[in-house]
Design a protein around this motif. Structure first.
Motif, PDB file in Angstrom:
ATOM      1  N   ARG A 128       0.835  -1.202   0.000  1.00 53.42           N
ATOM      2  CA  ARG A 128       0.000   0.000   0.000  1.00 53.42           C
ATOM      3  C   ARG A 128       0.866   1.247   0.000  1.00 53.42           C
ATOM      4  NH1 ARG A 128      -2.772   3.928   2.875  1.00 53.42           N
ATOM      5  NH2 ARG A 128      -5.052   3.996   2.602  1.00 53.42           N
ATOM      6  N   SER A 129       0.501   2.182  -0.861  1.00 55.17           N
ATOM      7  CA  SER A 129       1.139   3.497  -0.876  1.00 55.17           C
ATOM      8  C   SER A 129       0.041   4.526  -1.055  1.00 55.17           C
ATOM      9  CB  SER A 129       2.181   3.579  -2.000  1.00 55.17           C
ATOM     10  OG  SER A 129       1.579   3.303  -3.253  1.00 55.17           O
ATOM     11  N   THR A 130       0.401   5.763  -1.265  1.00 62.18           N
ATOM     12  CA  THR A 130      -0.596   6.810  -1.490  1.00 62.18           C
ATOM     13  C   THR A 130      -0.383   7.444  -2.855  1.00 62.18           C
ATOM     14  OG1 THR A 130       0.744   8.549  -0.479  1.00 62.18           O
ATOM     15  CG2 THR A 130      -0.717   7.291   0.980  1.00 62.18           C
ATOM     16  N   ALA A 131      -1.382   8.178  -3.307  1.00 68.05           N
ATOM     17  CA  ALA A 131      -1.291   8.835  -4.604  1.00 68.05           C
ATOM     18  C   ALA A 131      -0.126   9.817  -4.658  1.00 68.05           C
ATOM     19  CB  ALA A 131      -2.602   9.555  -4.899  1.00 68.05           C
ATOM     20  N   ARG A 132       0.238  10.386  -3.520  1.00 71.55           N
ATOM     21  CA  ARG A 132       1.354  11.327  -3.455  1.00 71.55           C
ATOM     22  C   ARG A 132       2.661  10.697  -3.945  1.00 71.55           C
ATOM     23  NH1 ARG A 132       2.183  15.613   0.148  1.00 71.55           N
ATOM     24  NH2 ARG A 132       0.383  14.908   1.384  1.00 71.55           N
ATOM     25  N   ASP A 133       2.790   9.371  -3.744  1.00 72.66           N
ATOM     26  CA  ASP A 133       4.025   8.686  -4.116  1.00 72.66           C
ATOM     27  C   ASP A 133       4.176   8.505  -5.620  1.00 72.66           C
ATOM     28  OD1 ASP A 133       4.670   8.306  -1.375  1.00 72.66           O
ATOM     29  OD2 ASP A 133       3.339   6.545  -1.311  1.00 72.66           O
ATOM     30  N   TRP A 134       3.092   8.642  -6.368  1.00 77.55           N
ATOM     31  CA  TRP A 134       3.125   8.309  -7.790  1.00 77.55           C
ATOM     32  C   TRP A 134       2.668   9.429  -8.710  1.00 77.55           C
ATOM     33  CZ3 TRP A 134       5.638   3.973  -8.634  1.00 77.55           C
ATOM     34  CH2 TRP A 134       5.664   3.001  -7.636  1.00 77.55           C
ATOM     35  N   LEU A 135       1.874  10.344  -8.196  1.00 76.59           N
ATOM     36  CA  LEU A 135       1.231  11.328  -9.063  1.00 76.59           C
ATOM     37  C   LEU A 135       1.637  12.751  -8.722  1.00 76.59           C
ATOM     38  CD1 LEU A 135      -2.393   9.848  -9.013  1.00 76.59           C
ATOM     39  CD2 LEU A 135      -0.697   9.573 -10.832  1.00 76.59           C
ATOM     40  N   ALA A 136       1.747  13.564  -9.772  1.00 74.36           N
ATOM     41  CA  ALA A 136       1.879  15.013  -9.606  1.00 74.36           C
ATOM     42  C   ALA A 136       0.506  15.621  -9.842  1.00 74.36           C
ATOM     43  CB  ALA A 136       2.893  15.580 -10.599  1.00 74.36           C
ATOM     44  N   PHE A 137       0.114  16.546  -8.984  1.00 77.61           N
ATOM     45  CA  PHE A 137      -1.232  17.111  -9.015  1.00 77.61           C
ATOM     46  C   PHE A 137      -1.204  18.540  -9.525  1.00 77.61           C
ATOM     47  CE2 PHE A 137      -1.371  13.654  -6.111  1.00 77.61           C
ATOM     48  CZ  PHE A 137      -2.654  13.146  -6.157  1.00 77.61           C
ATOM     49  N   GLU A 138      -2.229  18.886 -10.276  1.00 81.15           N
ATOM     50  CA  GLU A 138      -2.412  20.261 -10.744  1.00 81.15           C
ATOM     51  C   GLU A 138      -3.872  20.629 -10.528  1.00 81.15           C
ATOM     52  OE1 GLU A 138      -2.058  22.820 -14.893  1.00 81.15           O
ATOM     53  OE2 GLU A 138      -0.943  20.938 -14.664  1.00 81.15           O
ATOM     54  N   GLU A 139      -4.109  21.749  -9.896  1.00 84.76           N
ATOM     55  CA  GLU A 139      -5.474  22.186  -9.563  1.00 84.76           C
ATOM     56  C   GLU A 139      -6.286  22.389 -10.833  1.00 84.76           C
ATOM     57  OE1 GLU A 139      -8.244  22.435  -7.096  1.00 84.76           O
ATOM     58  OE2 GLU A 139      -6.362  22.826  -6.046  1.00 84.76           O
ATOM     59  N   GLY A 140      -7.572  22.108 -10.731  1.00 86.47           N
ATOM     60  CA  GLY A 140      -8.471  22.281 -11.870  1.00 86.47           C
ATOM     61  C   GLY A 140      -9.892  21.992 -11.453  1.00 86.47           C
ATOM     62  N   ASN A 141     -10.738  21.688 -12.441  1.00 89.75           N
ATOM     63  CA  ASN A 141     -12.137  21.369 -12.188  1.00 89.75           C
ATOM     64  C   ASN A 141     -12.229  20.080 -11.386  1.00 89.75           C
ATOM     65  OD1 ASN A 141     -14.849  20.865 -12.216  1.00 89.75           O
ATOM     66  ND2 ASN A 141     -15.081  20.952 -14.447  1.00 89.75           N
ATOM     67  N   HIS A 142     -12.848  20.138 -10.214  1.00 90.90           N
ATOM     68  CA  HIS A 142     -12.923  18.969  -9.343  1.00 90.90           C
ATOM     69  C   HIS A 142     -13.991  17.976  -9.785  1.00 90.90           C
ATOM     70  CE1 HIS A 142     -10.359  20.123  -5.708  1.00 90.90           C
ATOM     71  NE2 HIS A 142     -10.149  21.041  -6.629  1.00 90.90           N
ATOM     72  N   ASP A 143     -14.794  18.329 -10.804  1.00 89.33           N
ATOM     73  CA  ASP A 143     -15.786  17.397 -11.326  1.00 89.33           C
ATOM     74  C   ASP A 143     -15.209  16.505 -12.422  1.00 89.33           C
ATOM     75  OD1 ASP A 143     -17.766  18.290  -9.637  1.00 89.33           O
ATOM     76  OD2 ASP A 143     -18.462  19.828 -11.036  1.00 89.33           O
ATOM     77  N   SER A 144     -13.951  16.743 -12.807  1.00 85.72           N
ATOM     78  CA  SER A 144     -13.332  15.941 -13.855  1.00 85.72           C
ATOM     79  C   SER A 144     -11.869  15.682 -13.510  1.00 85.72           C
ATOM     80  CB  SER A 144     -13.435  16.652 -15.213  1.00 85.72           C
ATOM     81  OG  SER A 144     -12.707  17.862 -15.192  1.00 85.72           O
ATOM     82  N   ILE A 145     -11.325  14.624 -14.097  1.00 83.50           N
ATOM     83  CA  ILE A 145      -9.928  14.266 -13.889  1.00 83.50           C
ATOM     84  C   ILE A 145      -9.279  14.021 -15.248  1.00 83.50           C
ATOM     85  CG2 ILE A 145      -8.336  12.520 -12.991  1.00 83.50           C
ATOM     86  CD1 ILE A 145     -10.166  12.027 -10.696  1.00 83.50           C
ATOM     87  N   GLU A 146      -8.083  14.556 -15.434  1.00 88.37           N
ATOM     88  CA  GLU A 146      -7.261  14.231 -16.592  1.00 88.37           C
ATOM     89  C   GLU A 146      -6.042  13.470 -16.103  1.00 88.37           C
ATOM     90  OE1 GLU A 146      -6.408  16.953 -19.872  1.00 88.37           O
ATOM     91  OE2 GLU A 146      -7.753  18.387 -18.897  1.00 88.37           O
ATOM     92  N   LEU A 147      -5.784  12.317 -16.692  1.00 84.68           N
ATOM     93  CA  LEU A 147      -4.633  11.493 -16.331  1.00 84.68           C
ATOM     94  C   LEU A 147      -3.635  11.481 -17.476  1.00 84.68           C
ATOM     95  CD1 LEU A 147      -6.365   8.411 -14.650  1.00 84.68           C
ATOM     96  CD2 LEU A 147      -4.825  10.012 -13.530  1.00 84.68           C
ATOM     97  N   LYS A 148      -2.365  11.744 -17.146  1.00 82.86           N
ATOM     98  CA  LYS A 148      -1.318  11.783 -18.164  1.00 82.86           C
ATOM     99  C   LYS A 148      -0.129  10.939 -17.712  1.00 82.86           C
ATOM    100  CE  LYS A 148      -2.580  16.402 -19.839  1.00 82.86           C
ATOM    101  NZ  LYS A 148      -2.099  17.775 -20.135  1.00 82.86           N
ATOM    102  N   GLY A 149       0.777  10.695 -18.651  1.00 83.22           N
ATOM    103  CA  GLY A 149       1.932   9.854 -18.387  1.00 83.22           C
ATOM    104  C   GLY A 149       1.719   8.476 -19.001  1.00 83.22           C
TER     105      GLY A 149
END
Length: 291
Positions: free
Chosen positions: A42-63
């Motif tokens: 088990r890990s957390t999203a912080r360990d794998w993802l870089a976050f950028e603020e935006g619309n909280h009703d949608s998510i864009e995933l890159k990489g």
């Protein structure tokens, strides 16, 4: 909200718990604490993802997300856009909202889907819209549109909903399906429709030209002995279906949408087969007649 995978895992990453616990309106700090599993660690999203603020009703995933499983698990509202190939169980148990995959998706995509719209701009793996492991119910609602081809067992144990592909659909599509529609611009693989109960398979790939005069004997469906020829048909339902597919595909690619624009011209005629006669035999397979 934009999320970018910043490092490649040694083992496949499982995001199913991340998306199951994600809620619209969550703060960045809360989202960064959501669980992600590398193997059984088990890990957390912080360990794998870089976050950028935006619309909280949608998510864009890159990489490069090709080794990331469970993306969009239990997705229920808003929009999820994945700018990459992705792993297995993408969109599993999806119940609402909209998901767009700009690439290929792995096996078991949209397993046990109940609602919403899923668009795959590449190819889909095996068991698209099928059941979760050990379950006897596959897709139970929603719409899946694929720009390319799909793998084996597409729509296995399907209960309702719509699956459409511009490419070929793999072997044993619709196995054990009770309801729903699976349509392709090309054709189906071997043993498709096995034990089909009440669902509909639609192929725009026409019969061989030498079968146009006597479709009852020349088509390989008859050679299998489990499909019964039921005549030549065209219906308003098919026109409405093509209109719907044209409208859905036009949201992504107008060239793909034009392939389904049969409602704007004289609609094709379809040879209708009833089966699978080894089951209750109330399913149908519609194959476009060559003009």
């Amino acid at each position: 909200m934009k999320l970018t995978l910043v490092q490649q895992p040694a083992l496949a990453l499982d995001f199913s718990r991340f998306f199951a616990e994600f809620r619209t309106g969550m703060s960045i700090a809360d989202v960064m604490q959501l669980p992600v599993y590398e193997g059984n660690r088990r890990s957390t999203a912080r360990d794998w993802l870089a976050f950028e603020e935006g619309n909280h009703d949608s998510i864009e995933l890159k990489g490069d997300l090709s080794r990331c499983d469970g993306l969009g698990h239990q997705w229920s509202q808003g929009e999820l856009v994945i700018h990459s190939h992705c792993g297995s169980f993408t969109g599993s148990e999806m119940s609402g909202g909209r998901m767009i995959i700009h690439g290929d998706c792995g096996n078991d995509c949209a397993a046990a889907m109940r609602g919403g719209q899923l668009f795959v701009l590449g190819n889909a793996g095996d068991r698209l819209g099928g059941p979760l492991y050990g379950a006897m119910a596959g897709m139970q609602g929603g719409e899946i549109l694929v720009a390319g081809k799909t793998g084996r067992h597409t729509g296995q144990f399907m209960r309702r909903g719509l699956i459409a592909a511009c490419g070929t659909i793999g072997a044993q599509a619709g196995h054990g399906a009770i309801a729903g529609t699976i349509a392709t611009m090309k054709g189906f693989g071997q043993a498709s429709g096995f034990e089909l109960k009440r669902a509909t398979l639609i192929s725009m790939s026409p019969l061989p030209i030498n079968a146009s005069a006597d479709a009852t004997s020349a088509h390989p469906l008859n050679a299998a002995g489990s499909w019964r020829y039921a005549g030549l048909i065209s219906s308003n339902y098919l026109n409405l279906l093509f209109r719907r597919l044209n409208r859905l595909y036009s949201q992504l690619d107008h060239q793909l949408a034009e392939q389904w624009s049969f409602h704007e011209q004289k609609p094709p005629m379809f040879d209708r087969y009833l089966g699978d006669q080894r089951s209750i035999g109330r399913g149908e397979w519609l194959i476009a007649r060559q003009t």
